[in-house]
Design an enzyme around this catalytic site. Structure first.
Site, PDB file in Angstrom:
ATOM      1  N   ASN A   9       0.873  -1.184   0.000  1.00 13.53           N
ATOM      2  CA  ASN A   9       0.000   0.000   0.000  1.00 13.53           C
ATOM      3  C   ASN A   9       0.903   1.225   0.000  1.00 13.53           C
ATOM      4  O   ASN A   9       1.560   1.509   0.994  1.00 13.53           O
ATOM      5  CB  ASN A   9      -0.883  -0.043   1.267  1.00 13.53           C
ATOM      6  CG  ASN A   9      -1.678   1.229   1.464  1.00 13.53           C
ATOM      7  OD1 ASN A   9      -1.776   2.068   0.560  1.00 13.53           O
ATOM      8  ND2 ASN A   9      -2.263   1.378   2.654  1.00 13.53           N
ATOM      9  N   TRP A  10       0.929   1.909  -1.130  1.00 10.07           N
ATOM     10  CA  TRP A  10       1.834   3.062  -1.257  1.00 10.07           C
ATOM     11  C   TRP A  10       1.290   4.300  -0.550  1.00 10.07           C
ATOM     12  O   TRP A  10       1.988   5.298  -0.452  1.00 10.07           O
ATOM     13  CB  TRP A  10       2.094   3.364  -2.739  1.00 10.07           C
ATOM     14  CG  TRP A  10       3.095   2.445  -3.380  1.00 10.07           C
ATOM     15  CD1 TRP A  10       3.643   1.311  -2.831  1.00 10.07           C
ATOM     16  CD2 TRP A  10       3.692   2.583  -4.686  1.00 10.07           C
ATOM     17  NE1 TRP A  10       4.535   0.748  -3.705  1.00 10.07           N
ATOM     18  CE2 TRP A  10       4.586   1.499  -4.858  1.00 10.07           C
ATOM     19  CE3 TRP A  10       3.551   3.501  -5.722  1.00 10.07           C
ATOM     20  CZ2 TRP A  10       5.331   1.325  -6.034  1.00 10.07           C
ATOM     21  CZ3 TRP A  10       4.290   3.339  -6.898  1.00 10.07           C
ATOM     22  CH2 TRP A  10       5.174   2.252  -7.041  1.00 10.07           C
ATOM     23  N   LYS A  11       0.021   4.247  -0.109  1.00 11.97           N
ATOM     24  CA  LYS A  11      -0.605   5.403   0.551  1.00 11.97           C
ATOM     25  C   LYS A  11      -0.435   6.647  -0.348  1.00 11.97           C
ATOM     26  O   LYS A  11      -0.443   6.506  -1.567  1.00 11.97           O
ATOM     27  CB  LYS A  11      -0.027   5.583   1.957  1.00 11.97           C
ATOM     28  CG  LYS A  11      -0.081   4.273   2.767  1.00 11.97           C
ATOM     29  CD  LYS A  11       0.239   4.430   4.219  1.00 11.97           C
ATOM     30  CE  LYS A  11       0.125   3.059   4.902  1.00 11.97           C
ATOM     31  NZ  LYS A  11       0.289   3.120   6.350  1.00 11.97           N
ATOM     32  N   HIS A  93      -9.221   1.046   5.530  1.00 11.34           N
ATOM     33  CA  HIS A  93      -7.895   1.262   6.133  1.00 11.34           C
ATOM     34  C   HIS A  93      -8.041   2.219   7.317  1.00 11.34           C
ATOM     35  O   HIS A  93      -8.832   3.151   7.280  1.00 11.34           O
ATOM     36  CB  HIS A  93      -6.923   1.836   5.095  1.00 11.34           C
ATOM     37  CG  HIS A  93      -5.507   1.789   5.576  1.00 11.34           C
ATOM     38  ND1 HIS A  93      -5.012   2.702   6.485  1.00 11.34           N
ATOM     39  CD2 HIS A  93      -4.503   0.915   5.316  1.00 11.34           C
ATOM     40  CE1 HIS A  93      -3.751   2.381   6.754  1.00 11.34           C
ATOM     41  NE2 HIS A  93      -3.423   1.306   6.060  1.00 11.34           N
ATOM     42  N   GLU A  95      -6.344   4.590   8.280  1.00 11.89           N
ATOM     43  CA  GLU A  95      -6.134   6.013   7.965  1.00 11.89           C
ATOM     44  C   GLU A  95      -7.383   6.623   7.344  1.00 11.89           C
ATOM     45  O   GLU A  95      -7.654   7.814   7.526  1.00 11.89           O
ATOM     46  CB  GLU A  95      -4.898   6.161   7.053  1.00 11.89           C
ATOM     47  CG  GLU A  95      -3.616   5.898   7.847  1.00 11.89           C
ATOM     48  CD  GLU A  95      -2.467   5.310   7.056  1.00 11.89           C
ATOM     49  OE1 GLU A  95      -2.478   5.366   5.813  1.00 11.89           O
ATOM     50  OE2 GLU A  95      -1.547   4.773   7.713  1.00 11.89           O
ATOM     51  N   GLU A 163      -4.617  -5.075  10.770  1.00 17.76           N
ATOM     52  CA  GLU A 163      -3.578  -4.056  10.947  1.00 17.76           C
ATOM     53  C   GLU A 163      -3.802  -3.338  12.277  1.00 17.76           C
ATOM     54  O   GLU A 163      -4.623  -2.407  12.344  1.00 17.76           O
ATOM     55  CB  GLU A 163      -3.627  -3.028   9.818  1.00 17.76           C
ATOM     56  CG  GLU A 163      -3.407  -3.607   8.437  1.00 17.76           C
ATOM     57  CD  GLU A 163      -2.909  -2.556   7.453  1.00 17.76           C
ATOM     58  OE1 GLU A 163      -1.829  -2.771   6.892  1.00 17.76           O
ATOM     59  OE2 GLU A 163      -3.568  -1.523   7.277  1.00 17.76           O
ATOM     60  N   GLY A 169       3.318   2.062  10.751  1.00 12.60           N
ATOM     61  CA  GLY A 169       4.301   3.134  10.593  1.00 12.60           C
ATOM     62  C   GLY A 169       5.085   3.461  11.850  1.00 12.60           C
ATOM     63  O   GLY A 169       5.749   4.497  11.921  1.00 12.60           O
ATOM     64  N   SER A 209       4.162  -2.329  10.115  1.00 12.49           N
ATOM     65  CA  SER A 209       5.625  -2.379  10.284  1.00 12.49           C
ATOM     66  C   SER A 209       6.245  -3.696   9.829  1.00 12.49           C
ATOM     67  O   SER A 209       7.231  -4.156  10.405  1.00 12.49           O
ATOM     68  CB  SER A 209       6.002  -2.078  11.740  1.00 12.49           C
ATOM     69  OG  SER A 209       5.630  -0.749  12.076  1.00 12.49           O
ATOM     70  N   GLY A 230       3.142  -1.179   4.134  1.00 13.01           N
ATOM     71  CA  GLY A 230       3.134   0.241   3.791  1.00 13.01           C
ATOM     72  C   GLY A 230       4.522   0.699   3.377  1.00 13.01           C
ATOM     73  O   GLY A 230       4.962   0.484   2.247  1.00 13.01           O
ATOM     74  N   GLY A 231       5.246   1.299   4.324  1.00 12.65           N
ATOM     75  CA  GLY A 231       6.547   1.909   4.033  1.00 12.65           C
ATOM     76  C   GLY A 231       7.505   1.008   3.269  1.00 12.65           C
ATOM     77  O   GLY A 231       8.173   1.464   2.320  1.00 12.65           O
TER      78      GLY A 231
HETATM   79  P1  13P Z   1       3.562   0.235   7.489  1.00  9.97           P
HETATM   80  O1  13P Z   1       4.018  -1.038   6.840  1.00  9.97           O
HETATM   81  O2  13P Z   1       4.266   1.447   6.960  1.00  9.97           O
HETATM   82  O3  13P Z   1       3.561   0.130   8.970  1.00  9.97           O
HETATM   83  O4  13P Z   1       2.023   0.448   7.047  1.00  9.97           O
HETATM   84  C1  13P Z   1       1.137  -0.600   7.171  1.00  9.97           C
HETATM   85  C2  13P Z   1      -0.121  -0.230   6.483  1.00  9.97           C
HETATM   86  O5  13P Z   1      -0.851   0.621   6.928  1.00  9.97           O
HETATM   87  C3  13P Z   1      -0.429  -0.917   5.225  1.00  9.97           C
HETATM   88  O6  13P Z   1      -1.730  -0.662   4.829  1.00  9.97           O
END
Ligand code: 13P
Length: 249
Positions: A9-11, A93, A95, A163, A169, A209, A230-231
């Protein structure tokens, strides 16, 4: 057998130049034995689909509106995401739940819209730190599952992503026992609600993470069918080893 899924997920990250990461990923993994999915920002879906055309790499959206079309400035529908060539979309998600006040009912409507458009929905759930510290994790997970999932779904069009909000993050990861407890619980709930066949076939991803350095131990946990990253999905050099870890799990 559930086909394992490594999802990125590149957000709100990525410009056209970032598509080179997909090229690198394709080269490093010409024939992955697991499913690989990248959800870029919506501005890059079409070009990512073109980049992935000669490879099994799947492309997904990060959110969709519950309606098919209409006066909703700035939103995109599941039908549009499908039309752009994507096959997946994330719904719920944390967020989105936080930044856009999305409720479980909204997420259920979006998930239904994704299914109607022919997309596979990756429905995200997870507790906050406060909820975990109050020993309410399983209750929160049960509530989110009950209210965010439609009554009718198929194992082919639905993936669950667990999650924990406090792990996203932050570099903090639950213990493998904590992950296993929640994933086993989700599996039981899915079997109870949708029957053993469907409930046993829905994939459950862990997210929060995930990195190459912790992927092996997370993928060894029961009922972990992959990860939502994510990251560490932004660079092929970080995401590729996670794909490899899942292939070897
Ligand atoms: P991180 O891997 O950056 O913690 O993010 C997880 C995430 O929210 C994937 O949707």
């Amino acid at each position: 057998m559930r086909k394992k899924l490594a999802a990125g997920n590149w957000k709100m990250n990525g410009l056209s130049a970032s598509l080179t990461e997909l090229e690198t990923l394709k080269t490093a993994h010409p024939a992955p034995s697991v499913e690989v999915l990248i959800c870029p920002p919506s501005t890059l879906i079409t070009s990512a689909v073109v980049t992935a055309a000669d490879h099994p790499l799947q492309i997904g959206g990060q959110d969709c509106h519950a309606n098919e079309a209409g006066a909703h400035t700035g939103d995109i529908s599941a039908a549009m995401i499908k039309d752009a060539g994507a096959s997946y979309v994330l719904t719920g998600h944390s967020e989105r739940r936080t930044d856009h006040n999305e409720s479980d009912a909204t997420i259920r409507a979006k998930t239904r819209a994704a299914h109607e458009a022919g997309l596979t929905a990756v429905v995200c759930i997870g507790e906050t730190l406060e909820e975990r510290e109050a020993a309410n994790t399983l209750q929160i997970i049960a509530g989110q599952l009950a209210a965010s999932l439609p009554d009718i779904l198929a194992a082919e069009n639905t993936v669950i992503a667990y999650e924990p909000v406090w792990a996203i993050g932050t570099g903090k990861v639950p213990t493998t026992n904590q992950i296993g407890e929640v994933h086993d619980f989700i599996r039981t709930k899915l079997e109870q609600r949708y029957g053993e066949g469907v409930g046993r076939s829905i994939r459950i991803l862990y997210g929060g993470s995930v990195k190459a350095s912790n992927a092996d131990e997370i993928f060894a946990v029961s009922n972990v069918d992959g990860a939502l990253v994510g990251g560490a999905s932004l660079k092929a050099s970080d995401f590729g080893p996670i794909v490899t870890a899942l292939e070897n799990a």
